[in-house]
Design an enzyme around this catalytic site. Sequence first.
Site, PDB file in Angstrom:
ATOM      1  N   TRP A 104       0.829  -1.216   0.000  1.00 44.48           N
ATOM      2  CA  TRP A 104       0.000   0.000   0.000  1.00 44.48           C
ATOM      3  C   TRP A 104       0.854   1.254   0.000  1.00 44.48           C
ATOM      4  CZ3 TRP A 104      -4.384  -0.326  -1.975  1.00 44.48           C
ATOM      5  CH2 TRP A 104      -5.194  -1.444  -1.793  1.00 44.48           C
ATOM      6  N   ASP A 181      -1.551   6.826   6.585  1.00 46.30           N
ATOM      7  CA  ASP A 181      -2.646   5.965   6.140  1.00 46.30           C
ATOM      8  C   ASP A 181      -2.851   4.924   7.237  1.00 46.30           C
ATOM      9  OD1 ASP A 181      -4.339   4.072   5.057  1.00 46.30           O
ATOM     10  OD2 ASP A 181      -3.138   3.681   3.275  1.00 46.30           O
ATOM     11  N   LYS A 205     -12.898  -1.509   7.144  1.00 43.33           N
ATOM     12  CA  LYS A 205     -12.177  -2.535   7.891  1.00 43.33           C
ATOM     13  C   LYS A 205     -12.597  -2.531   9.359  1.00 43.33           C
ATOM     14  CE  LYS A 205      -8.421  -1.874   4.616  1.00 43.33           C
ATOM     15  NZ  LYS A 205      -8.611  -3.107   3.850  1.00 43.33           N
TER      16      LYS A 205
END
Length: 370
Positions: A104, A181, A205
């Site tokens: 990511w 993030d 999530k």
Amino acid sequence: MSRAYNFGAGPAALPEPVLAQAAAEMLDWRGSGMGVMEMSHRGREFGEIFSVAESRLRELLAVPATFKLLFMQGGAIAENAIVPMNLVDLRPGHVTEHVITGLWSIKTHQEARRYGEARIVASNAVEGPGNHTTLPVAATWRLGADASYVHVCSNETINGVEMHELPDLRALGSEAPLVVDCSSHIASRSIDWSRIGLAYAGAQKNIGPSGLTLVFVREDLLGHALPICPSAFDYATVAANGSMFNTPPTWSIYVAGLVFEWIAAQGGVAALERRNVEKAALLYGAIDGSDGFYANRVAAGCRSRMNVPFFLRDEALQAPFLAGAAERGLLQLKGHKSVGGLRASIYNAMPLEGVQALVAYMREFAGRHG
């Protein structure tokens, strides 16, 4: 039919009481005569939903008043572009700095290159199948003096690497704001806001359904958007309009608000963090204690509490492992396509009993095939 234990990485399991309440209010939200998905985002009813959700989240995460809390859309993928469009102009060189810790953060770096120079100041990448298994020590980061911001992904969902403590950039000699993030572990632990300039997280999530992105941005970082930045993505515009510049993801915000109430009822983020530590220790203990039948390749000090990738010694057993797990109601354990293997995501909504059931199955499977 009893509910299964869903180990999916996202969209992920939601707390059962939240789903039950959302179902009960689907047709009629508290006597309004309409469901949340039918409401005007500017109406009194949704205004109440939004206000309660925002205030509850601020309280749970102890967000300082100096931060604007924005409810946006597009997920972390969109923020990979929205962040540089808002912050790269903080300094004239349009330089961003990136710490690579997994797939990511690699995507974030690649997207930032569209808007200026994007420097890699540290990386844990190595050759071979065991890549991204450690964290680069902060003292070794090659930080410059001209960066508009420094970006980290504090929990890598795919690779299972987590920063258990955020870096103090000032102590490292950098005046740049830290951008984080935190999509896959938001609300699973406390946040040191004194070290952060901006944080963002996709909701799917630990917070709620897909479609909602949370952005926490320090007020002094507003008002620097590039001219090419669309109005709907300009943090200053979104903040000035109370996240209502365009129609927000109303249903996702409503469910997120129910999740915030559920977190409070569990004892808050601190209580969930203790539970998450216990769940992770149980699962990693089963992997490490399997005499090599299962393996997790991440260094012990930076293993994720949320996303636990693991591998079978004999890869030919993966299909029967997954089939047997599904028969027992243990779902979505297949690893990400980019790394293979298996992965158990054990977010806030995963009860301890779910991890216990998985561990019992893993030991049974190893006993039959070891």
